[in-house]
Write a protein that holds these residues in place. Structure first.
Motif, short mmCIF file in Angstrom:
data_model
loop_
_atom_site.label_atom_id
_atom_site.label_comp_id
_atom_site.label_asym_id
_atom_site.label_seq_id
_atom_site.Cartn_x
_atom_site.Cartn_y
_atom_site.Cartn_z
N UNK A 99 86.00 14.25 198.60
CA UNK A 99 87.42 14.58 198.77
C UNK A 99 87.88 15.61 197.75
N UNK A 100 89.17 15.58 197.46
CA UNK A 100 89.82 16.43 196.46
C UNK A 100 90.11 15.57 195.23
N UNK A 101 89.94 16.17 194.02
CA UNK A 101 90.04 15.41 192.78
C UNK A 101 90.81 16.22 191.73
N UNK A 102 91.48 15.51 190.84
CA UNK A 102 92.14 16.17 189.72
C UNK A 102 91.75 15.45 188.44
N UNK A 103 91.90 16.15 187.34
CA UNK A 103 91.67 15.59 186.02
C UNK A 103 93.02 15.29 185.41
N UNK A 104 93.18 14.08 184.89
CA UNK A 104 94.42 13.69 184.21
C UNK A 104 94.08 13.33 182.77
N UNK A 105 94.87 13.84 181.85
CA UNK A 105 94.75 13.45 180.44
C UNK A 105 95.95 12.60 180.09
N UNK A 106 95.72 11.47 179.45
CA UNK A 106 96.77 10.52 179.09
C UNK A 106 96.55 10.02 177.66
N UNK A 107 97.63 9.59 177.03
CA UNK A 107 97.59 8.96 175.71
C UNK A 107 96.92 9.87 174.68
N UNK A 108 97.19 11.16 174.77
CA UNK A 108 96.67 12.11 173.80
C UNK A 108 97.68 12.17 172.66
N UNK A 109 97.30 11.73 171.49
CA UNK A 109 98.24 11.55 170.40
C UNK A 109 98.64 12.85 169.71
N UNK A 110 97.91 13.92 169.96
CA UNK A 110 98.27 15.23 169.43
C UNK A 110 98.32 16.19 170.60
N UNK A 111 99.38 16.96 170.72
CA UNK A 111 99.49 17.94 171.80
C UNK A 111 98.42 19.01 171.67
N UNK A 112 98.14 19.68 172.76
CA UNK A 112 97.18 20.76 172.75
C UNK A 112 95.80 20.37 173.22
N UNK A 113 95.59 19.11 173.63
CA UNK A 113 94.31 18.75 174.22
C UNK A 113 94.19 19.50 175.54
N UNK A 114 92.98 19.92 175.87
CA UNK A 114 92.77 20.68 177.11
C UNK A 114 91.78 19.98 178.02
N UNK A 115 91.93 20.22 179.31
CA UNK A 115 91.02 19.69 180.29
C UNK A 115 90.81 20.69 181.41
N UNK A 116 89.63 20.63 182.02
CA UNK A 116 89.31 21.50 183.15
C UNK A 116 88.44 20.71 184.13
N UNK A 117 88.65 20.97 185.41
CA UNK A 117 87.82 20.38 186.46
C UNK A 117 87.46 21.48 187.44
N UNK A 118 86.24 21.45 187.92
CA UNK A 118 85.79 22.47 188.87
C UNK A 118 84.67 21.91 189.71
#
Length: 118
Positions: A99-118
């Motif tokens: 199917x179709x999928x996304x990456x979710x980032x949660x509970x990151x205590x410092x802003x600026x965390x990055x994520x990528x999905x492909x």
């Protein structure tokens, strides 16, 4: 393909990177990315379709000491197909997908965390 791999490699790089990025699909897919906000500590990528190999690839980079929880979520049924906690950098692959999928980032205590999905 070089553009997608370069972006993915940049996200996976860092002093805490304990795992090399898995091989990306040969389709030359560009990643869907997100960056967490300082106050909310959350972000979602756009959805991507599983590749012809039945896999999605992802990278999370939280910085050196800030933990972050990630979810790879099937956007068709809303269920996570993988989740985990990251401190530093992590690259992974989820197989057996259709199917179709996304990456979710949660509970990151410092802003600026990055994520990528492909």
């Amino acid at each position: 393909m070089a553009v997608g791999m370069a972006a993915a490699s940049a996200l996976a790089a860092g002093p805490a990177a304990a795992q090399a990025a898995p091989s990306a699909p040969s389709a030359g897919l560009l990643p869907a990315t997100c960056v967490t906000a300082p106050i909310s500590g959350e972000c979602n990528t756009a959805a991507v379709q599983a590749g012809s190999d039945g896999a999605v690839y992802f990278n999370v980079n939280t910085g050196i000491v800030a933990p972050c929880h990630y979810y790879i979520r099937d956007v068709t049924n809303g269920r996570p197909v993988r989740d985990g906690s990251v401190v530093g950098s992590y690259a992974g692959r989820v197989t057996g997908l259709t199917n179709w999928y996304r990456l979710e980032l949660r509970f990151c205590f410092v802003g600026g965390a990055t994520g990528a999905i492909y």
